[in-house]
Design an enzyme around this catalytic site. Structure first.
Site, short mmCIF file in Angstrom:
data_model
loop_
_atom_site.label_atom_id
_atom_site.label_comp_id
_atom_site.label_asym_id
_atom_site.label_seq_id
_atom_site.Cartn_x
_atom_site.Cartn_y
_atom_site.Cartn_z
N ASN A 98 1.02 -1.22 0.04
CA ASN A 98 -0.26 -0.06 -0.12
C ASN A 98 1.10 0.84 0.13
O ASN A 98 2.00 1.16 0.34
CB ASN A 98 -0.70 -0.41 1.25
CG ASN A 98 0.14 0.02 2.39
OD1 ASN A 98 0.05 -1.36 2.78
ND2 ASN A 98 -0.81 0.63 3.28
N GLU B 299 -3.13 -4.15 -3.29
CA GLU B 299 -3.27 -5.75 -4.25
C GLU B 299 -3.67 -5.32 -5.62
O GLU B 299 -2.89 -5.47 -6.63
CB GLU B 299 -4.65 -6.46 -3.93
CG GLU B 299 -4.98 -7.21 -2.01
CD GLU B 299 -5.14 -6.33 -1.57
OE1 GLU B 299 -4.59 -5.03 -1.10
OE2 GLU B 299 -5.66 -6.52 -0.56
N CYS C 36 -10.36 -5.23 -0.14
CA CYS C 36 -11.03 -4.13 -0.27
C CYS C 36 -11.95 -4.46 -1.18
O CYS C 36 -11.84 -5.54 -2.11
CB CYS C 36 -10.67 -2.68 0.52
SG CYS C 36 -10.03 -2.09 -1.44
#
Length: 162
Positions: A62, A75, A112
């Protein structure tokens, strides 16, 4: 009126040591990527490792920004890198690991919604399932066999054709 139940099965491993050697190596790569995350605002680091069919592992983590919407999840960093640099190579598996600087995270962390949608796009594009491994800093590891399992009733390209 009808009622439908949408469900899926997930494998639960007690620890990373129970994984196959391939999955273990992929999760170790995600843990390594996690340590390099840029998370000065949330103190929540996530690492992702993408295993391509040619054996190459692509990493992402991230990347936060003071203007919060400008950051990007681990991701998507990893999968977009794979798509940009290996556009014709299929993705076999994705591993993610998350940790907090403020506490020990022992619960597996799922992607998410935006990451699920992005990963599903690649699964749909390659017409082949992508398995997903999820863990916190330590403890249980969850594994599902397809991104589509964690995004039921997904929006995909089939809605864009007549």
């Amino acid at each position: 009126m009808k009622k439908r139940t949408v469900s899926f099965k997930i494998l639960v491993y007690n620890s990373i040591e129970e994984l196959s050697s391939i999955d273990n190596n992929l999760m170790l790569a995600a843990i390594e990527a996690r340590e390099n995350a840029y998370a000065p605002y949330s103190d929540f680091k996530v690492g992702a490792a993408v295993l391509l069919e040619n054996g190459k592992i692509v990493l992402g983590n991230n990347q936060e920004n003071a203007a919060y919407p400008s950051g990007l999840c681990a991701e998507r960093v990893a999968i977009f890198y794979a798509g940009a640099n290996f556009p014709n190579v299929k993705i076999q598996s994705i591993a993610i690991s998350a940790s907090s600087i403020n506490y020990i995270l022992e619960t597996p962390v799922a992607p998410c919604g935006s990451c699920r949608q992005s990963m599903l796009e690649y699964e749909t594009k390659q017409n082949q399932p992508i398995s997903l491994l999820m863990m916190g800093k330590k403890g249980e590891v969850l594994k599902c066999n397809s991104i589509s399992e964690i995004l039921p009733l997904a929006f995909d390209s089939s809605y864009l054709t007549s």
